[in-house]
Design an enzyme around this catalytic site. Structure first.
Site, PDB file in Angstrom:
ATOM      1  N   GLU A 145      11.494 -63.290  18.524  1.00 31.07           N
ATOM      2  CA  GLU A 145      10.603 -63.380  19.678  1.00 31.07           C
ATOM      3  C   GLU A 145      10.161 -61.956  19.986  1.00 31.07           C
ATOM      4  O   GLU A 145      10.996 -61.083  20.229  1.00 31.07           O
ATOM      5  CB  GLU A 145      11.411 -63.975  20.838  1.00 31.07           C
ATOM      6  CG  GLU A 145      10.600 -64.437  22.002  1.00 31.07           C
ATOM      7  CD  GLU A 145      11.493 -64.995  23.123  1.00 31.07           C
ATOM      8  OE1 GLU A 145      12.429 -65.767  22.835  1.00 31.07           O
ATOM      9  OE2 GLU A 145      11.239 -64.629  24.279  1.00 31.07           O
ATOM     10  N   ASP A 191      11.582 -61.582  34.280  1.00 29.23           N
ATOM     11  CA  ASP A 191      12.505 -60.634  33.658  1.00 29.23           C
ATOM     12  C   ASP A 191      13.310 -59.831  34.661  1.00 29.23           C
ATOM     13  O   ASP A 191      12.794 -59.365  35.678  1.00 29.23           O
ATOM     14  CB  ASP A 191      11.724 -59.685  32.740  1.00 29.23           C
ATOM     15  CG  ASP A 191      11.267 -60.394  31.473  1.00 29.23           C
ATOM     16  OD1 ASP A 191      12.130 -60.991  30.806  1.00 29.23           O
ATOM     17  OD2 ASP A 191      10.059 -60.380  31.177  1.00 29.23           O
TER      18      ASP A 191
END
Ligand SMILES: Cc1ncc(COP(=O)(O)O)c(C=O)c1O
Lengths: 392, 261
Positions: free
Chosen positions: B50, B61
């Site tokens: 990824e 995040d």
């Protein structure tokens, strides 16, 4: 065709704008909020309690003040909707009272919020104190410094203020951090968003909770103007909640609606469509789509995006949006203080500054102009002292 | 039924061989040597990679990947440069980009989908593009053969879960916990429940990501799941100066643990 400033539908679309661009973890919470708000807003008991708290606790209705000396100075008839007189010093209280009631209705006991100028943070902390809710407020480090008074007020009210050190360390980053926290705590915590922005249902819900400003003002103007309405209704626009509130009272009239953006945060003026903070709207960004940093003297307007309904009102031409710069704002801040005895918030001073520039130009002499004075300027006194100093 | 793309095909093949799937996350543009990091993690046993395209406002995040994104952006990286570089790389395993929707929206759905396809990127993961808003993108992605991996969360209702699995290509990304990316001391109970719920409704590979920080946690998650995505633990190593060797070392530890079961 839906009415202007009507219901945006289940997906929260205002024309091409709005929507719900959130991580999957938040979808259920947004759905729950949508369901709860719909049922609460249709529930007479909820409405009654909301209105009672706004009256007994927040001091509504706020007056409309006729500005004799400023009118003479500018050559147009100036009326002010006095949100500076609402409890906690701005329109933000209208929204948080509604969201605090919803928080309780959803069985949650904790609220989080983002804040720029600190007015929404103070309002949230106030409502949390009133309802006995736990409260955490995210605020960019830059704003913690320039709005120190409001940081102290929030702490005094029992809220925890968490400074945000990422990105531009202003409102945009406070929203990011609040969203991250919400993802982790969504089952117990309501995110009390402070403006007509974010994922559906927030832009619509916050507008409805600010509608009281427009509804009152419409009635007050009809009394003052022999059943008529002002020629122009003007408000500053950060996310756009005070503007949405006052516009909603005049959207169905032929009054011109004007939103005033900070020159350094003019999402509609200088931005292009983009998606951030859960919504599709105009956004200051580079060619690749990285969000730009806004720059404004006013912490509450220091934001690169804007609520999606304003993007739609701009695209359809029902409202227009114009920038004013920091220097003009400082002039307006002083002019309103001296001519009317009202010290406005820097944010609200943007609307006054726009009229100072446009009176006798795009606003013909003799027009009647209603300004939404969204908040009072006490919070900005220290910053103004630094900026004006000896010049006073 | 749509035909499986290269990402899903590769993962299904590995699963059929009895392997647990390991997909490390690498931030594109982090340091000069990020392409070498991708090659190194594949050599160390990654089944796919990824690749993060950094965004200014990464709301899914936590601090580690935020820091990596900020550092990569400060180094001047752009989506175009990352996709370009991926187009010249032959890492020996499929790649999927992970980024935020505004970069796709701004770049143009069809233009971005075709750029990714031309660069040989197999998949795309867009954590702020939920099912209900995904149609403009998936139409373009399907057209150009980019596999859009959908995410499911512990709060997702059963009805939505089925629709998400149906729409997902490549694999289904089960978010292991309620929270943003970052390292956690223990595997959340929600991770196994998430995997079990997904496995009950789909035959596509089910990977758990967010909060998989150690080989032990990966093994535990894989009691239910087909595999894991490992992000912050690897990025922590890179931020600390581990480079391609450090990254390979960590991925090899995960590989060995998963292979041992
Ligand atoms: C007094 C005042 N006016 C306006 C704003 C801007 O918000 P909005 O555009 O949502 O009214 C703020 C925000 O902090 C504020 O404090």
């Amino acid at each position: 065709m839906a009415a202007v400033m009507g219901e945006p539908g289940p997906q929260g679309r205002f024309g091409d704008f709005g929507g719900r661009y959130v991580p999957e973890s938040l979808v259920e919470a947004c759905d729950e909020l949508d369901r709860e708000f719909r049922s609460a807003w249709a529930d007479p008991e909820f409405r009654e309690e909301y209105e009672r708290i706004l009256a007994d606790f927040a001091g509504r209705p706020t007056p409309v003040t006729e500005c004799a000396r400023l009118s003479e100075e500018l050559g147009v008839r100036v009326l002010l909707k006095r949100e500076d007189l609402a409890h906690t010093g701005s329109h933000k209280i209208n929204n948080v009272v509604g969201q605090a009631l919803l928080t309780r209705r959803m069985g949650k006991h904790r609220v989080i919020a983002e804040t720029g100028a600190g007015q929404h943070g103070v309002a949230t902390a106030t409502a949390a104190a009133l309802f006995g809710l736990e409260c955490v407020v995210y605020m960019g480090e830059v704003d913690v410094e320039r709005q120190a008074l409001n940081v102290f007020r929030m702490r005094l009210l029992g809220a925890e203020v968490r400074p945000v050190a990422s990105g531009s360390r202003t409102l945009k980053d406070a929203v990011n951090e609040a969203l991250r926290e919400w993802v982790a705590t969504v089952e117990t915590t309501h995110y009390c968003l402070g403006s007509v922005m974010g994922p559906h249902p927030f832009p619509w819900m916050v507008r409805e909770l600010q509608r009281v400003v427009g509804t009152e003002a419409n009635e007050q103007c009809r009394r003052l103007l022999d059943g008529g309405h002002p020629d122009v209704v003007v408000a500053c626009v950060g996310g756009g909640s005070n503007a949405a509130g006052i516009f909603s009272g005049f959207a169905d009239t032929d009054a011109q609606l004007v939103g005033v953006e900070a020159a350094g945060g003019a999402a509609i003026g200088h931005g292009v469509p983009g998606v951030v903070h859960g919504m599709k709207s105009y956004l200051l960004q580079d060619e690749a789509g990285q969000v730009a940093e806004a720059h404004s003297i006013s912490a509450g307007l220091d934001y690169p995006g804007v609520g999606p309904e304003h993007a739609h009102l701009a695209a359809t031409g029902r409202a227009r949006y114009e920038p004013v710069d920091d220097a003009a704002v400082l002039d307006a801040f002083q002019l309103l203080s001296r001519t009317e005895g009202i010290i406005p918030a820097f944010e609200s001073a943007h609307a006054v500054a726009w009229l100072m520039r446009e009176a006798g130009r795009s606003v013909p002499r003799g027009s009647t102009v209603l300004i939404n004075l969204s908040g009072r300027g006490d919070k900005d006194a220290a910053q103004a002292m630094d900026l004006l100093g000896d010049r006073l | 039924m749509t035909e499986a793309g290269p990402l899903e095909t590769a993962l299904r093949r590995r699963r059929a061989e009895g392997a647990k799937l390991l997909v490390p996350y690498v931030t594109g543009g982090l340091g000069q040597d990020w392409p070498a990091v991708i090659e190194a993690v594949v050599a160390a046993g990654a089944d796919a990679v990824e690749v993060g395209i950094p965004f200014s406002d990464p709301v899914m995040d936590g601090p580690v990947i935020q820091q990596a994104s900020a550092r990569a952006l400060a180094g001047g990286t752009t989506p175009g440069a990352i996709i370009d570089t991926l187009g010249r790389l032959r890492p020996g395993a499929p790649t999927a980009v992970m980024t935020y929707y505004n970069l796709i929206f701004r770049g143009g759905h069809r233009r971005m989908a075709s750029l990714l396809a031309d660069a040989g990127v197999a998949g795309a993961i867009l954590p702020d593009l939920p099912l209900d808003e995904s149609e403009d993108w998936t139409a373009a992605a399907d057209h150009f053969g980019v596999e859009t991996v959908m995410l499911a969360a512990p709060t997702t209702t059963d009805t939505r879960l089925a629709a998400i699995c149906e729409r997902s290509r490549g694999f289904v990304y089960g978010v292991g916990l309620m929270g943003v990316t970052g390292q956690r001391a223990a595997l959340a109970a929600s991770a196994s429940i998430m995997a079990k719920r997904l496995k009950a409704v789909t035959d596509k590979p089910v990977l758990i990501g967010v909060g998989i920080s150690t080989p032990d946690q990966a093994v535990e998650a894989c009691l239910e799941a087909d595999g894991v995505v490992v992000g912050s633990a690897l990025i922590r190593r890179l931020l600390d100066g581990g480079g391609p060797e450090g990254a390979a070392e960590l991925v090899a530890e995960f590989r060995a643990a998963l292979d041992a079961g």
